[in-house]
Each structure stands twice: as structure tokens, then as C-alpha cells.
Design a protein around this motif. Structure first.
Motif, PDB file in Angstrom:
ATOM      1  N   ALA A 272      41.283  42.044  35.571  1.00  0.00           N
ATOM      2  CA  ALA A 272      41.719  42.045  36.969  1.00  0.00           C
ATOM      3  C   ALA A 272      41.451  43.402  37.618  1.00  0.00           C
ATOM      4  N   ASP A 273      41.199  43.379  38.905  1.00  0.00           N
ATOM      5  CA  ASP A 273      40.989  44.616  39.664  1.00  0.00           C
ATOM      6  C   ASP A 273      42.208  44.840  40.552  1.00  0.00           C
ATOM      7  N   LEU A 274      43.016  45.836  40.181  1.00  0.00           N
ATOM      8  CA  LEU A 274      44.238  46.156  40.916  1.00  0.00           C
ATOM      9  C   LEU A 274      44.088  47.495  41.645  1.00  0.00           C
ATOM     10  N   SER A 275      42.871  47.853  42.002  1.00  0.00           N
ATOM     11  CA  SER A 275      42.620  49.118  42.697  1.00  0.00           C
ATOM     12  C   SER A 275      43.379  49.158  44.017  1.00  0.00           C
ATOM     13  N   GLY A 276      44.152  50.224  44.207  1.00  0.00           N
ATOM     14  CA  GLY A 276      44.888  50.381  45.456  1.00  0.00           C
ATOM     15  C   GLY A 276      46.073  49.459  45.603  1.00  0.00           C
ATOM     16  N   ALA A 277      46.418  48.689  44.569  1.00  0.00           N
ATOM     17  CA  ALA A 277      47.533  47.739  44.657  1.00  0.00           C
ATOM     18  C   ALA A 277      48.876  48.457  44.598  1.00  0.00           C
ATOM     19  N   ASP A 278      49.874  47.839  45.212  1.00  0.00           N
ATOM     20  CA  ASP A 278      51.238  48.368  45.186  1.00  0.00           C
ATOM     21  C   ASP A 278      52.010  47.631  44.095  1.00  0.00           C
ATOM     22  N   LEU A 279      52.261  48.326  42.979  1.00  0.00           N
ATOM     23  CA  LEU A 279      52.978  47.740  41.842  1.00  0.00           C
ATOM     24  C   LEU A 279      54.334  48.423  41.629  1.00  0.00           C
ATOM     25  N   ARG A 280      54.841  49.056  42.665  1.00  0.00           N
ATOM     26  CA  ARG A 280      56.117  49.743  42.530  1.00  0.00           C
ATOM     27  C   ARG A 280      57.233  48.753  42.209  1.00  0.00           C
ATOM     28  N   GLY A 281      57.950  49.043  41.129  1.00  0.00           N
ATOM     29  CA  GLY A 281      59.077  48.201  40.743  1.00  0.00           C
ATOM     30  C   GLY A 281      58.686  46.886  40.090  1.00  0.00           C
ATOM     31  N   ALA A 282      57.394  46.634  39.883  1.00  0.00           N
ATOM     32  CA  ALA A 282      56.955  45.366  39.265  1.00  0.00           C
ATOM     33  C   ALA A 282      57.342  45.328  37.787  1.00  0.00           C
ATOM     34  N   ASP A 283      57.586  44.129  37.288  1.00  0.00           N
ATOM     35  CA  ASP A 283      57.954  43.939  35.882  1.00  0.00           C
ATOM     36  C   ASP A 283      56.727  43.435  35.127  1.00  0.00           C
ATOM     37  N   LEU A 284      56.128  44.306  34.311  1.00  0.00           N
ATOM     38  CA  LEU A 284      54.907  43.983  33.573  1.00  0.00           C
ATOM     39  C   LEU A 284      55.162  43.840  32.070  1.00  0.00           C
ATOM     40  N   ARG A 285      56.382  43.620  31.695  1.00  0.00           N
ATOM     41  CA  ARG A 285      56.693  43.536  30.270  1.00  0.00           C
ATOM     42  C   ARG A 285      55.920  42.390  29.607  1.00  0.00           C
ATOM     43  N   GLY A 286      55.195  42.737  28.543  1.00  0.00           N
ATOM     44  CA  GLY A 286      54.441  41.742  27.795  1.00  0.00           C
ATOM     45  C   GLY A 286      53.145  41.297  28.462  1.00  0.00           C
ATOM     46  N   ALA A 287      52.816  41.889  29.614  1.00  0.00           N
ATOM     47  CA  ALA A 287      51.578  41.497  30.310  1.00  0.00           C
ATOM     48  C   ALA A 287      50.363  41.959  29.507  1.00  0.00           C
ATOM     49  N   LYS A 288      49.318  41.145  29.532  1.00  0.00           N
ATOM     50  CA  LYS A 288      48.085  41.477  28.807  1.00  0.00           C
ATOM     51  C   LYS A 288      47.202  42.329  29.720  1.00  0.00           C
ATOM     52  N   MET A 289      47.094  43.615  29.359  1.00  0.00           N
ATOM     53  CA  MET A 289      46.324  44.545  30.171  1.00  0.00           C
ATOM     54  C   MET A 289      45.335  45.351  29.344  1.00  0.00           C
ATOM     55  N   SER A 290      45.389  45.237  28.047  1.00  0.00           N
ATOM     56  CA  SER A 290      44.532  46.060  27.193  1.00  0.00           C
ATOM     57  C   SER A 290      44.228  45.348  25.896  1.00  0.00           C
ATOM     58  N   GLN A 291      43.227  45.884  25.220  1.00  0.00           N
ATOM     59  CA  GLN A 291      42.874  45.398  23.890  1.00  0.00           C
ATOM     60  C   GLN A 291      42.829  46.621  22.981  1.00  0.00           C
ATOM     61  N   GLY A 292      43.793  46.690  22.085  1.00  0.00           N
ATOM     62  CA  GLY A 292      43.930  47.901  21.287  1.00  0.00           C
ATOM     63  C   GLY A 292      44.331  49.051  22.186  1.00  0.00           C
ATOM     64  N   ASN A 293      43.594  50.136  22.154  1.00  0.00           N
ATOM     65  CA  ASN A 293      43.852  51.283  23.008  1.00  0.00           C
ATOM     66  C   ASN A 293      43.001  51.284  24.278  1.00  0.00           C
ATOM     67  N   ARG A 294      42.263  50.218  24.498  1.00  0.00           N
ATOM     68  CA  ARG A 294      41.343  50.164  25.635  1.00  0.00           C
ATOM     69  C   ARG A 294      41.962  49.376  26.788  1.00  0.00           C
ATOM     70  N   LEU A 295      42.179  50.071  27.914  1.00  0.00           N
ATOM     71  CA  LEU A 295      42.725  49.422  29.108  1.00  0.00           C
ATOM     72  C   LEU A 295      41.650  48.569  29.757  1.00  0.00           C
ATOM     73  N   LEU A 296      41.946  47.300  29.999  1.00  0.00           N
ATOM     74  CA  LEU A 296      40.963  46.369  30.550  1.00  0.00           C
ATOM     75  C   LEU A 296      41.342  45.895  31.955  1.00  0.00           C
ATOM     76  N   VAL A 297      42.121  46.709  32.628  1.00  0.00           N
ATOM     77  CA  VAL A 297      42.520  46.431  34.011  1.00  0.00           C
ATOM     78  C   VAL A 297      42.154  47.644  34.855  1.00  0.00           C
ATOM     79  N   LYS A 298      41.597  47.411  36.041  1.00  0.00           N
ATOM     80  CA  LYS A 298      41.242  48.529  36.919  1.00  0.00           C
ATOM     81  C   LYS A 298      42.450  48.868  37.781  1.00  0.00           C
ATOM     82  N   LEU A 299      42.930  50.111  37.652  1.00  0.00           N
ATOM     83  CA  LEU A 299      44.140  50.548  38.354  1.00  0.00           C
ATOM     84  C   LEU A 299      43.875  51.772  39.240  1.00  0.00           C
ATOM     85  N   THR A 300      42.641  51.962  39.673  1.00  0.00           N
ATOM     86  CA  THR A 300      42.293  53.113  40.503  1.00  0.00           C
ATOM     87  C   THR A 300      43.108  53.119  41.796  1.00  0.00           C
TER      88      THR A 300
END
Length: 279
Positions: free
Chosen positions: A235-263
Motif C-alpha cells: 500500500a502507498d500511504l504517502s502523506g496519509a494522516d494516521l494519527r491515533g490509528a490502531d495498527l496492531r497486528g497489521a501486515k506491513m513488513s516481511q521480516g525486517n523489510r518494510l513493504l508499505v510506503k509511508l513517505t
């Protein structure tokens, strides 16, 4: 304002493309050229991306209006009518005199005689039509006029305000929700893979277990959204507002590699996948 030919070229489409084709091309090109995806220190590329996005937006808006008004095949019919008129005009300039005058020395020696003859015949025909209420011309126009095309099916939701809507478990893959208000919506277990969610409002929305694989969430408002166990891979979350969001258990990476764009994403107060709160 861009002309239609340029609009098709900017979106890399052929004339006659459907509204769905236009939306798909727009999503693909925005995903590639959005300035938030370009490193800020590369000023030249950022400026190029901004100009490209402006052209893409203008081309998409004009083609949408054109298709809604005339249908996706209007351009093709216009070209056919123009070709027919050109062929008819060309045929008229090279037409032979009537058969009964072909042996007449006057018509043989005067290349402009037939034009005068033709004008005279047209005037006679017009007079005849008026005297006898002849309706062939009207009938001919009715036969050649193309019927209005049916409005193409919508590929985007009909209303921008969809706050509180219940779309639990819905298949929304590749749908275009750009700019829609989906605050407080129930999208748990929904399939939003490859969806176009640019600037969508998902404030306090329920996205538990939602599939957001490769979703375009550029500048989306996900403040205080419930994203527990959601699939955000690609997913591309560049510039997104994630303040206060609950991301517990969300799939965002594989091992130590982040696979979501959060610029440029805002994460203050967000609960991260491992349970810690982002400062």
C-alpha cells in the motif's frame, strides 16, 4: 484546456476508451507520478512530477466529461461522419454530367457547365419540395442521425458522502473512491486491493482484517481508524494522516523489510503493529 487527442495521449489511451479505461489509466499514472513518491531533494523530478500530475488530472477530468456527455464511442462516430462528408464533397466535385447531356458539345467544351446545371437542378428540386411538401431531406437526416449512446456504467460510487456506510466484507477491488467521505464506515473484512483511495476520508473507520494490498492511500485521512490485522502490504500511504490509528497486528513488513510506503505520513499517537505507540 487540452484537446481530446492530447487527453487520450496523456493517459496513454486510444480514442473510444471507456470511462473504466480512463479511471484505470488515471490510477496507474498517478501511482507512478505522484510528487509524494519523489525524494524531496530531487527538485527537478519533483517539478516534473507536479507538471505531469496536472496534465493527468486535466486529461482525466475532460475525458470524463466528454464520455458522460457523448459516450465513449463519440469520437469514432465523429471521425466517420467527417470522412463521409469529405468523401461526399470529393465525389461532388468530380461527378459527371447527367447521361442525357454527356454527348452535348456544350457540356463537353465547358468544364464548368455541369456546376451551373447542378445548381439549377438543386433550385428546381427545392421549389418542388416546397410545392409538394416533399420531405425526403428530413427523412434522410433522420436516417443518418446517430441515436444517442447509452450512458456508460458507473465505476465510482454515486455520492461523495458515504459516511457510516456498511460495506463489511464487500468486494471493492480496484474501485475508485477518490475524495469520498467514508468516515465511521464499516469496511471490516472488505477487499480493497488495488483500490484508488487518494485523499479519501476514513476517519474512525472500521478496517479490521481489510485487504488493502497495493491500495493507493495517498494523502488519505486514516486518523483514529481501526486497522487491526489489516493487510497493508504494497500500500502507498504517502502523506496519509494516521494519527491515533490502531495498527496492531497489521501486515506491513516481511521480516525486517518494510513493504508499505509511508513517505510524509503522520503517525503521532498511532499504535504500531508490534503494539508500541508512535511518539
Amino acid at each position: 484546456m487540452l484537446d481530446l487527442e492530447t487527453c487520450y495521449r496523456v493517459l496513454e489511451l486510444e480514442p473510444g476508451a471507456t470511462l473504466e479505461d480512463v479511471n484505470r489509466a488515471y490510477r496507474d499514472l498517478v501511482f507512478i507520478w505522484h510528487p509524494d513518491r519523489i525524494p524531496k531533494d530531487n527538485v527537478r523530478l519533483v517539478e516534473k512530477a507536479q507538471e505531469k500530475i496536472k496534465q493527468i488530472n486535466d486529461a482525466r477530468d475532460q475525458l470524463r466529461q466528454h464520455i458522460h456527455k457523448y459516450g465513449s464511442h463519440a469520437s469514432g462516430r465523429t471521425n466517420q461522419r467527417q470522412s463521409y462528408r469529405q468523401a461526399s464533397t470529393s465525389a461532388g466535385t468530380t461527378a459527371s454530367p447527367p447521361r442525357e447531356h454527356r454527348s452535348d458539345p456544350y457540356y463537353q467544351s465547358n468544364p464548368y457547365a455541369y456546376r451551373s446545371y447542378q445548381t439549377s437542378r438543386e433550385q428546381q428540386g427545392s421549389s418542388y419540395s416546397q410545392r409538394h411538401n416533399h420531405t425526403y431531406g428530413t427523412y434522410s437526416r433522420q436516417r443518418t442521425a446517430a441515436p444517442p449512446p447509452p450512458e456508460p456504467p458507473r465505476t465510482t460510487p454515486p455520492h461523495k458522502d458515504m459516511s457510516g456506510v456498511n460495506l463489511q466484507g464487500a468486494n471493492l477491488s480496484e474501485k475508485d473512491f477518490e475524495g469520498r467521505n467514508l468516515s465511521h464506515a464499516n469496511l471490516s473484512h472488505a477487499d480493497l486491493s488495488d483500490a484508488f483511495l487518494h485523499r479519501v476520508i476514513l476517519h474512525r473507520a472500521n478496517l479490521r482484517h481489510a485487504n488493502l494490498f497495493r491500495a493507493n492511500l495517498l494523502q488519505a485521512d486514516l486518523s483514529y481508524a481501526d486497522l487491526q490485522e489489516a493487510n497493508l502490504i504494497g500500500a502507498d500511504l504517502s502523506g496519509a494522516d494516521l494519527r491515533g490509528a490502531d495498527l496492531r497486528g497489521a501486515k506491513m513488513s516481511q521480516g525486517n523489510r518494510l513493504l508499505v510506503k509511508l513517505t510524509g505520513a503522520r503517525l503521532s499517537g498511532a499504535i504500531m503493529p508490534d503494539g508500541h505507540v508512535h511518539p
